[in-house]
Design a protein around this motif. Structure first.
Motif, PDB file in Angstrom:
ATOM      1  N   ILE A   1       7.789   4.198  11.377  1.00  0.00           N
ATOM      2  CA  ILE A   1       6.874   3.306  12.089  1.00  0.00           C
ATOM      3  C   ILE A   1       7.478   1.927  12.250  1.00  0.00           C
ATOM      4  CG2 ILE A   1       4.587   2.216  11.993  1.00  0.00           C
ATOM      5  CD1 ILE A   1       3.821   4.690  10.185  1.00  0.00           C
ATOM      6  N   ASP A   2       7.453   1.426  13.481  1.00  0.00           N
ATOM      7  CA  ASP A   2       7.866   0.060  13.794  1.00  0.00           C
ATOM      8  C   ASP A   2       6.640  -0.842  13.626  1.00  0.00           C
ATOM      9  OD1 ASP A   2       8.466  -2.380  15.060  1.00  0.00           O
ATOM     10  OD2 ASP A   2       9.854  -1.435  16.454  1.00  0.00           O
ATOM     11  N   VAL A   3       6.584  -1.561  12.517  1.00  0.00           N
ATOM     12  CA  VAL A   3       5.407  -2.353  12.171  1.00  0.00           C
ATOM     13  C   VAL A   3       5.178  -3.478  13.168  1.00  0.00           C
ATOM     14  CG1 VAL A   3       4.464  -3.934  10.448  1.00  0.00           C
ATOM     15  CG2 VAL A   3       5.530  -1.789   9.722  1.00  0.00           C
ATOM     16  N   LEU A   4       6.232  -4.149  13.588  1.00  0.00           N
ATOM     17  CA  LEU A   4       6.072  -5.281  14.503  1.00  0.00           C
ATOM     18  C   LEU A   4       5.530  -4.827  15.847  1.00  0.00           C
ATOM     19  CD1 LEU A   4       9.263  -7.386  13.707  1.00  0.00           C
ATOM     20  CD2 LEU A   4       6.977  -7.527  12.710  1.00  0.00           C
ATOM     21  N   ARG A   5       6.056  -3.726  16.365  1.00  0.00           N
ATOM     22  CA  ARG A   5       5.539  -3.210  17.639  1.00  0.00           C
ATOM     23  C   ARG A   5       4.094  -2.764  17.492  1.00  0.00           C
ATOM     24  NH1 ARG A   5       7.439  -1.457  22.483  1.00  0.00           N
ATOM     25  NH2 ARG A   5       9.583  -1.901  21.878  1.00  0.00           N
ATOM     26  N   ALA A   6       3.770  -2.173  16.352  1.00  0.00           N
ATOM     27  CA  ALA A   6       2.401  -1.728  16.120  1.00  0.00           C
ATOM     28  C   ALA A   6       1.438  -2.904  16.115  1.00  0.00           C
ATOM     29  CB  ALA A   6       2.323  -0.965  14.801  1.00  0.00           C
ATOM     30  N   GLN A   7       1.882  -4.054  15.572  1.00  0.00           N
ATOM     31  CA  GLN A   7       1.029  -5.240  15.574  1.00  0.00           C
ATOM     32  C   GLN A   7       0.743  -5.720  16.996  1.00  0.00           C
ATOM     33  OE1 GLN A   7       2.935  -8.084  12.741  1.00  0.00           O
ATOM     34  NE2 GLN A   7       0.849  -8.195  11.955  1.00  0.00           N
ATOM     35  N   ILE A   8       1.765  -5.627  17.842  1.00  0.00           N
ATOM     36  CA  ILE A   8       1.611  -6.093  19.233  1.00  0.00           C
ATOM     37  C   ILE A   8       0.660  -5.201  20.001  1.00  0.00           C
ATOM     38  CG2 ILE A   8       2.828  -6.435  21.417  1.00  0.00           C
ATOM     39  CD1 ILE A   8       5.304  -7.182  19.751  1.00  0.00           C
ATOM     40  N   THR A   9       0.798  -3.874  19.811  1.00  0.00           N
ATOM     41  CA  THR A   9      -0.001  -2.936  20.600  1.00  0.00           C
ATOM     42  C   THR A   9      -1.304  -2.553  19.921  1.00  0.00           C
ATOM     43  OG1 THR A   9       1.099  -1.014  19.612  1.00  0.00           O
ATOM     44  CG2 THR A   9       2.110  -1.976  21.584  1.00  0.00           C
ATOM     45  N   GLY A  10      -1.467  -2.954  18.649  1.00  0.00           N
ATOM     46  CA  GLY A  10      -2.646  -2.537  17.907  1.00  0.00           C
ATOM     47  C   GLY A  10      -2.584  -1.089  17.467  1.00  0.00           C
ATOM     48  N   GLY A  11      -1.378  -0.521  17.466  1.00  0.00           N
ATOM     49  CA  GLY A  11      -1.219   0.869  17.040  1.00  0.00           C
ATOM     50  C   GLY A  11      -1.202   1.849  18.186  1.00  0.00           C
TER      51      GLY A  11
ATOM     52  N   GLN B   1       0.861  -1.180   0.000  1.00  0.00           N
ATOM     53  CA  GLN B   1       0.000   0.000   0.000  1.00  0.00           C
ATOM     54  C   GLN B   1       0.902   1.236   0.000  1.00  0.00           C
ATOM     55  OE1 GLN B   1      -0.565  -0.004   4.869  1.00  0.00           O
ATOM     56  NE2 GLN B   1      -2.201   0.748   3.618  1.00  0.00           N
ATOM     57  N   PHE B   2       0.285   2.407  -0.123  1.00  0.00           N
ATOM     58  CA  PHE B   2       1.041   3.663  -0.151  1.00  0.00           C
ATOM     59  C   PHE B   2       0.451   4.642   0.854  1.00  0.00           C
ATOM     60  CE2 PHE B   2       1.718   1.623  -4.210  1.00  0.00           C
ATOM     61  CZ  PHE B   2       3.098   1.727  -4.364  1.00  0.00           C
ATOM     62  N   PRO B   3       0.623   4.362   2.142  1.00  0.00           N
ATOM     63  CA  PRO B   3       0.071   5.242   3.182  1.00  0.00           C
ATOM     64  C   PRO B   3       0.855   6.544   3.271  1.00  0.00           C
ATOM     65  CG  PRO B   3       1.428   3.537   4.180  1.00  0.00           C
ATOM     66  CD  PRO B   3       1.359   3.220   2.723  1.00  0.00           C
ATOM     67  N   THR B   4       0.214   7.571   3.817  1.00  0.00           N
ATOM     68  CA  THR B   4       0.883   8.859   4.000  1.00  0.00           C
ATOM     69  C   THR B   4       1.012   9.247   5.466  1.00  0.00           C
ATOM     70  OG1 THR B   4      -1.198  10.071   3.786  1.00  0.00           O
ATOM     71  CG2 THR B   4       0.076   9.668   1.762  1.00  0.00           C
ATOM     72  N   SER B   5       0.376   8.471   6.358  1.00  0.00           N
ATOM     73  CA  SER B   5       0.475   8.722   7.796  1.00  0.00           C
ATOM     74  C   SER B   5       0.306   7.400   8.529  1.00  0.00           C
ATOM     75  CB  SER B   5      -0.591   9.724   8.253  1.00  0.00           C
ATOM     76  OG  SER B   5      -1.894   9.149   8.133  1.00  0.00           O
ATOM     77  N   ASP B   6       0.573   7.414   9.805  1.00  0.00           N
ATOM     78  CA  ASP B   6       0.464   6.191  10.595  1.00  0.00           C
ATOM     79  C   ASP B   6      -0.956   5.624  10.565  1.00  0.00           C
ATOM     80  OD1 ASP B   6       1.088   4.197  12.648  1.00  0.00           O
ATOM     81  OD2 ASP B   6      -0.053   5.502  14.002  1.00  0.00           O
ATOM     82  N   GLN B   7      -1.942   6.503  10.556  1.00  0.00           N
ATOM     83  CA  GLN B   7      -3.333   6.052  10.563  1.00  0.00           C
ATOM     84  C   GLN B   7      -3.682   5.228   9.324  1.00  0.00           C
ATOM     85  OE1 GLN B   7      -2.404   9.207  11.232  1.00  0.00           O
ATOM     86  NE2 GLN B   7      -2.776   9.215  13.456  1.00  0.00           N
ATOM     87  N   ASP B   8      -2.939   5.422   8.249  1.00  0.00           N
ATOM     88  CA  ASP B   8      -3.236   4.725   6.997  1.00  0.00           C
ATOM     89  C   ASP B   8      -2.521   3.384   6.879  1.00  0.00           C
ATOM     90  OD1 ASP B   8      -4.621   7.051   6.291  1.00  0.00           O
ATOM     91  OD2 ASP B   8      -2.854   7.913   5.331  1.00  0.00           O
ATOM     92  N   VAL B   9      -1.609   3.072   7.803  1.00  0.00           N
ATOM     93  CA  VAL B   9      -0.750   1.902   7.633  1.00  0.00           C
ATOM     94  C   VAL B   9      -1.489   0.619   8.028  1.00  0.00           C
ATOM     95  CG1 VAL B   9       1.377   0.772   8.374  1.00  0.00           C
ATOM     96  CG2 VAL B   9       1.335   3.249   8.021  1.00  0.00           C
ATOM     97  N   ASP B  10      -1.465  -0.355   7.134  1.00  0.00           N
ATOM     98  CA  ASP B  10      -1.977  -1.701   7.418  1.00  0.00           C
ATOM     99  C   ASP B  10      -0.789  -2.520   7.919  1.00  0.00           C
ATOM    100  OD1 ASP B  10      -2.805  -4.345   7.368  1.00  0.00           O
ATOM    101  OD2 ASP B  10      -3.977  -4.119   5.533  1.00  0.00           O
ATOM    102  N   TYR B  11      -0.634  -2.596   9.242  1.00  0.00           N
ATOM    103  CA  TYR B  11       0.560  -3.208   9.833  1.00  0.00           C
ATOM    104  C   TYR B  11       0.735  -4.656   9.393  1.00  0.00           C
ATOM    105  CZ  TYR B  11      -0.375   0.785  12.891  1.00  0.00           C
ATOM    106  OH  TYR B  11      -0.658   2.028  13.370  1.00  0.00           O
ATOM    107  N   ALA B  12      -0.346  -5.417   9.353  1.00  0.00           N
ATOM    108  CA  ALA B  12      -0.255  -6.832   8.989  1.00  0.00           C
ATOM    109  C   ALA B  12       0.232  -7.016   7.560  1.00  0.00           C
ATOM    110  CB  ALA B  12      -1.615  -7.504   9.180  1.00  0.00           C
ATOM    111  N   ALA B  13      -0.212  -6.136   6.670  1.00  0.00           N
ATOM    112  CA  ALA B  13       0.189  -6.250   5.265  1.00  0.00           C
ATOM    113  C   ALA B  13       1.695  -6.079   5.106  1.00  0.00           C
ATOM    114  CB  ALA B  13      -0.561  -5.220   4.425  1.00  0.00           C
ATOM    115  N   TRP B  14       2.254  -5.135   5.839  1.00  0.00           N
ATOM    116  CA  TRP B  14       3.706  -4.921   5.779  1.00  0.00           C
ATOM    117  C   TRP B  14       4.460  -6.062   6.438  1.00  0.00           C
ATOM    118  CZ3 TRP B  14       5.704  -1.308   2.684  1.00  0.00           C
ATOM    119  CH2 TRP B  14       4.882  -0.251   2.290  1.00  0.00           C
TER     120      TRP B  14
END
Length: 452
Positions: free
Chosen positions: A120-130, A79-92
Motif C-alpha cells: 500500500i502506498d500510504v501517501l497516495r491513499a491519503q490523497i485519494t481517500g483510499g 497499528q497492525f492491519p491485515t488488509s487495506d481496509q484496516d489501514v489508518d493512512y494518516a497514522a502511518w
C-alpha cells in the motif's frame, strides 16, 4: 499475477537435499542510513497450529539486506492491519512511513494455506481517500491505485520460505523498478580442519541468505571455482579428487557428476556461456595457461588466447560474444577482453598495481574486479564507458567476487578475524554485510542466476 507454473517451481525447490542447519548468517555492518523506510506488518494467522515459517519475518530480513529498505520495528508501528481496509493512512504518514505491506495466512486443508498480501502506498491513499473514481464506457468505476500490488496464492507448508522470497522480489521490483534477487542461491566451498575431518573440502549451496544450506560434495582433496549454469540446475567446478585438476559438472538435483576435462596440467576456472551451451576454462595442455571454450554438446574445444603470458579467470560478456579474462601480458595481472570471432584482445584496466578476477554486471555497465593498490586487495567497480574505478570495500584480502543476477550486490570472500568468510557489498558501496561461517573457512562464492 504470479508467473504460471510458480507452484511447480516451488515444489522443485523443496526437493530434499539432505539439508543441514543453517551454516552462515548475514550480519549488516554498514549502509542503512539512506535506506527507504517500509513497514512489513506481521501477516495475520487464522489457524490454531504453529506456522511452518514466519513469512513476514523473512520478507523483512530480505528487504533490509537489499540495502535499499529500512523496515521499521514492531514498536514503531502505529497499528497492525491485515488488509487495506484496516489501514489508518494518516497514522502511518505521521510516522514518516509511506509504504506498508499487509497480509494474512489461512489454513485451507491438510498442509495447505492461502496467503493474501497487499502493498500500500500510504501517501497516495491519503490523497485519494483510499479510492478514486473514473468513468469507463459511461460507467463510474472505483480505482484503488494506492494499492501497488495485491495477490493471493495457495501454498503448502514446505513452500513458505520460497514464497516469502517471491513476495520480497515483487515488493522490491514494484518499488525500485529493478528485479529482485531474493529467490536465488549461492554456491561456495567450505574448508574444515584437515586434522579432524577426513574429507575437509566441501561444496555447498544455500539460499542467498544462507538458509537451507546443503552439502553437495565432500572431498579429501581441494574443490575450487564453482560456477552456476544459466538454468540454475548445475554447477561446474574444479576437483583434485584424482590428485590432479579436473573440471566437473554436477547436477544439483540428481547429484550426477560428469567429468568435462582431464588434460595434463591445469584444468581450471570453468564458466558457462550465457546460453549454457559452452564452457570457458583455463587449460595448460599445450604448455601455457590459456583460455579455451568447449562446446558442451560436441565436446569440441577451441583455443581463444595465444600468448606467452599466463591468461586465466575467464568470464563471459552478457552477449556471449567476448570473454573477459586476467592476463600478465602487460607485466602484472590486468583485465583484458577478447573477441571470440576475431580473437583480438584489448586491455580494460589500468588503475592500481594490478586487477584480477573480473565479472561484468548483467547490464554490461560495470566491471567488478579485485584491485590491488599499495598492497591492499579490495573489491572495486569500473565503469565500462568512462573507465573510472571506485573501490567498494575496506576488508582484508578480498577475492572471488560474484555479482547478483540483478546487479545490485556483490558477494566475495574476505578475511575477518583471521578466518575466511563471505561478505556482501552493494554496487554503489554503501551497504555492507558479513556472512561468517559457524565452522571452517568459507570461500569461492558464486551467485546463482534468477531461479524463476
Amino acid at each position: 499475477m504470479l508467473l504460471s507454473g510458480s507452484l511447480v517451481f516451488l515444489s522443485c525447490l523443496s526437493i530434499s537435499f539432505n539439508s543441514h542447519a543453517q551454516g552462515i548468517d548475514i550480519i549488516i555492518t554498514e549502509g542503512m542510513n539512506n535506506a527507504r523506510p517500509i513497514a512489513v506488518v506481521p501477516f495475520k494467522w487464522t489457524g490454531s497450529t504453529v506456522l511452518p515459517e514466519d513469512i513476514s519475518d523473512v520478507i523483512t530480513s530480505n528487504l533490509q539486506r537489499s540495502g535499499k529498505f529500512s523496515p521499521v520495528g514492531l514498536s514503531s508501528m502505529p497499528q497492525f492491519p491485515t488488509s487495506d481496509q484496516d489501514v489508518d493512512y494518516a497514522a502511518w504518514a505521521d510516522k514518516g512511513i509511506d509504504t506498508v505491506l499487509v497480509g494474512s495466512i489461512e489454513p485451507i486443508g491438510p498442509d495447505n494455506y492461502k496467503v493474501n498480501y497487499a502493498l500500500i502506498d500510504v501517501l497516495r491513499a491519503q490523497i485519494t481517500g483510499g479510492e478514486s473514481r473514473t468513468v469507463v464506457n459511461g460507467e463510474l468505476v472505483l480505482n484503488y491505485d494506492h494499492i501497488v500490488v495485491s495477490r493471493e496464492k495457495e501454498i503448502t507448508g514446505d513452500q513458505f520460505r520460497q514464497y516469502a522470497h517471491m513476495i520480497s522480489d515483487t515488493v522490491y521490483e514494484s518499488l525500485t523498478g529493478e528485479r529482485g534477487a531474493f529467490l536465488t542461491r549461492i554456491a561456495y566451498v567450505v574448508v574444515k580442519d584437515r586434522q579432524t575431518v577426513a574429507k575437509p573440502f566441501q561444496l555447498y549451496i544455500a539460499d542467498y541468505d544462507g538458509a537451507n544450506e546443503t552439502r553437495l560434495l565432500s572431498s579429501p582433496e581441494p574443490l575450487m571455482s564453482p560456477a552456476w549454469s544459466p538454468d540454475g540446475n548445475k554447477l561446474a567446478y574444479v576437483s583434485f579428487e584424482e590428485k590432479r585438476s579436473q573440471i566437473i559438472i554436477q547436477d544439483i538435483y540428481t547429484r550426477e557428476r560428469t567429468r568435462i576435462t582431464d588434460f595434463p596440467g591445469i584444468n581450471g576456472a570453468p564458466t558457462f556461456s550465457p546460453d549454457g551451451t559452452q564452457l570457458a576454462m583455463v587449460l595448460s595442455k599445450d604448455g601455457n595457461p590459456e583460455i579455451y571454450v568447449m562446446d558442451l554438446n560436441s565436446r569440441e574445444l577451441r583455443r581463444v588466447t595465444r600468448h606467452r603470458a599466463i591468461d586465466t579467470e575467464p568470464t563471459w560478456a552478457p552477449d556471449g560474444k567476448s570473454i573477459i579474462f586476467t592476463s600478465e601480458r602487460g607485466g602484472k595481472p590486468q583485465i583484458y577482453q577478447v573477441n571470440l570471432n576475431t580473437r583480438r584482445a584489448k586491455r580494460l584496466t589500468f588503475d592500481g598495481d594490478m586487477n584480477l578476477g573480473a565479472s561484468i554486471t548483467p547490464d554490461n555497465s560495470h566491471l567488478v574486479v579485485v584491485n590491488r593498490t599499495k598492497g591492499d586487495y579490495h573489491i572495486a567497480r569500473q565503469h565500462r564507458e568512462s573507465g573510472n574505478m571506485l573501490v567498494l570495500t575496506r576488508t582484508l584480502l578480498d577475492e572471488s567476487p560474484s555479482i547478483a543476477p540483478n546487479g545490485s550486490m556483490i558477494i566475495y570472500s574476505t578475511l575477518h578475524e583471521g578466518n575466511q568468510v563471505l561478505s556482501l557489498v552493494s554496487l554503489d558501496g554503501r551497504f555492507k554485510a558479513l556472512l561468517p561461517a559457524k565452522e571452517g573457512q568459507i570461500k569461492s562464492p558464486s551467485w546463482s542466476p534468477f531461479l524463476l
